[in-house]
Design a protein around this motif. Structure first.
Motif, PDB file in Angstrom:
ATOM      1  N   LEU A   3       0.405  -1.359  -0.024  1.00 52.40           N
ATOM      2  CA  LEU A   3      -0.413  -0.255  -0.118  1.00 52.40           C
ATOM      3  C   LEU A   3       1.145   1.586  -0.024  1.00 52.40           C
ATOM      4  O   LEU A   3       1.918   1.474   0.721  1.00 52.40           O
ATOM      5  N   VAL A  35      -5.155   5.781  -1.463  1.00 53.36           N
ATOM      6  CA  VAL A  35      -4.082   4.887  -0.854  1.00 53.36           C
ATOM      7  C   VAL A  35      -4.146   3.919  -2.149  1.00 53.36           C
ATOM      8  O   VAL A  35      -5.520   3.539  -2.853  1.00 53.36           O
ATOM      9  N   GLY A  36      -2.754   3.617  -2.855  1.00 53.17           N
ATOM     10  CA  GLY A  36      -2.886   1.831  -4.063  1.00 53.17           C
ATOM     11  C   GLY A  36      -2.408   0.977  -3.609  1.00 53.17           C
ATOM     12  O   GLY A  36      -1.830   0.898  -2.463  1.00 53.17           O
ATOM     13  N   ALA A  37      -2.629   0.231  -3.926  1.00 51.12           N
ATOM     14  CA  ALA A  37      -2.035  -1.307  -3.627  1.00 51.12           C
ATOM     15  C   ALA A  37      -1.306  -1.962  -4.489  1.00 51.12           C
ATOM     16  O   ALA A  37      -1.983  -1.759  -6.140  1.00 51.12           O
ATOM     17  N   GLY A  45      -5.000  -1.779  -6.921  1.00 54.85           N
ATOM     18  CA  GLY A  45      -6.760  -1.379  -6.148  1.00 54.85           C
ATOM     19  C   GLY A  45      -6.515  -0.309  -6.096  1.00 54.85           C
ATOM     20  O   GLY A  45      -5.099   0.584  -5.872  1.00 54.85           O
ATOM     21  N   ALA A  46      -6.752   0.986  -5.794  1.00 51.52           N
ATOM     22  CA  ALA A  46      -6.921   2.069  -5.081  1.00 51.52           C
ATOM     23  C   ALA A  46      -8.655   2.550  -4.720  1.00 51.52           C
ATOM     24  O   ALA A  46      -9.656   1.973  -4.762  1.00 51.52           O
ATOM     25  N   VAL A  47      -8.001   4.111  -3.489  1.00 51.41           N
ATOM     26  CA  VAL A  47      -9.472   4.321  -3.257  1.00 51.41           C
ATOM     27  C   VAL A  47      -8.546   5.692  -2.636  1.00 51.41           C
ATOM     28  O   VAL A  47      -7.533   5.983  -1.661  1.00 51.41           O
ATOM     29  N   LEU A  61     -13.540   3.346  -5.149  1.00 52.34           N
ATOM     30  CA  LEU A  61     -12.871   1.558  -4.616  1.00 52.34           C
ATOM     31  C   LEU A  61     -12.648   1.357  -5.592  1.00 52.34           C
ATOM     32  O   LEU A  61     -13.758   1.445  -6.495  1.00 52.34           O
ATOM     33  N   VAL A  63     -11.211  -1.955  -7.722  1.00 52.12           N
ATOM     34  CA  VAL A  63     -10.057  -3.317  -8.102  1.00 52.12           C
ATOM     35  C   VAL A  63      -9.855  -3.880  -9.415  1.00 52.12           C
ATOM     36  O   VAL A  63     -10.792  -4.286  -9.403  1.00 52.12           O
ATOM     37  N   THR A  75      -9.339  -4.210   2.718  1.00 48.48           N
ATOM     38  CA  THR A  75      -7.813  -3.514   3.406  1.00 48.48           C
ATOM     39  C   THR A  75      -7.725  -1.912   2.835  1.00 48.48           C
ATOM     40  O   THR A  75      -7.462  -1.205   3.369  1.00 48.48           O
ATOM     41  N   LEU A  76      -7.792  -1.673   1.412  1.00 50.87           N
ATOM     42  CA  LEU A  76      -8.267   0.097   1.212  1.00 50.87           C
ATOM     43  C   LEU A  76      -9.030   0.390   1.645  1.00 50.87           C
ATOM     44  O   LEU A  76      -8.676   1.890   2.427  1.00 50.87           O
ATOM     45  N   ILE A  80      -8.560   3.890   3.377  1.00 53.26           N
ATOM     46  CA  ILE A  80      -8.819   4.695   3.726  1.00 53.26           C
ATOM     47  C   ILE A  80      -9.187   5.529   5.044  1.00 53.26           C
ATOM     48  O   ILE A  80      -9.172   6.780   5.503  1.00 53.26           O
TER      49      ILE A  80
END
Length: 141
Positions: A3, A35-37, A45-47, A61, A63, A75-76, A80
């Motif tokens: 992350l 936040v990015g994964a 993924g991101a949110v 959000l 994925v 997790t995201l 956040i």
């Protein structure tokens, strides 16, 4: 999966477009609250969130299809929520057209549009990007 804050704009926009989510208001300033994964090779993924005093708006959000169902969204969302709370947000609002059950599972409740603070109702996301029939949800952080 790692992350990180402020993921690359082009990677976030690519993921959002693939999921048919709005991208027209994604700016470098907004991405500073994302936040990015990141996997070894790509953003998975991101949110993000927008802060308006004590209220915040959870944004975008997403994925990647190949990693859905593995807990990355959870997790995201947790990441956040933690970031928003650390920055003084007490209530996080969101709009959804198809993920009400998912967000209920994560502690969000549907609310009437008229109960949403004006600072959130006047955002581009609330006033024009999301359809008027989108469900509005909130969670106390």
């Amino acid at each position: 999966m790692k992350l990180s804050l402020a993921p690359d704009a082009s990677d976030v926009i690519k993921l959002l477009k693939a999921a048919n989510l709005p991208t027209s208001d994604i700016t470098p300033e907004l991405l500073s609250h994302f936040v990015g994964a990141q996997s070894e090779h790509s953003l998975e993924g991101a949110v993000g969130y927008e802060a308006y005093g004590l209220a915040g708006l959870l944004r975008s959000l997403v994925v990647a299809p190949g990693v859905r169902g593995l807990g990355l969204g959870t997790t995201l969302v947790a990441a956040i929520e933690k970031l928003a709370s650390e920055n003084g947000v007490e209530h996080l609002f969101l709009l959804t057209t198809d993920a009400e059950g998912y967000f209920e599972h994560h502690g969000y409740s549907a609310v009437d549009r008229e109960t949403v603070p004006n600072s959130i109702r006047t955002t581009t996301q609330f006033s024009s990007l999301c359809p008027g029939n989108a469900t509005v949800m909130v969670k106390a952080l």
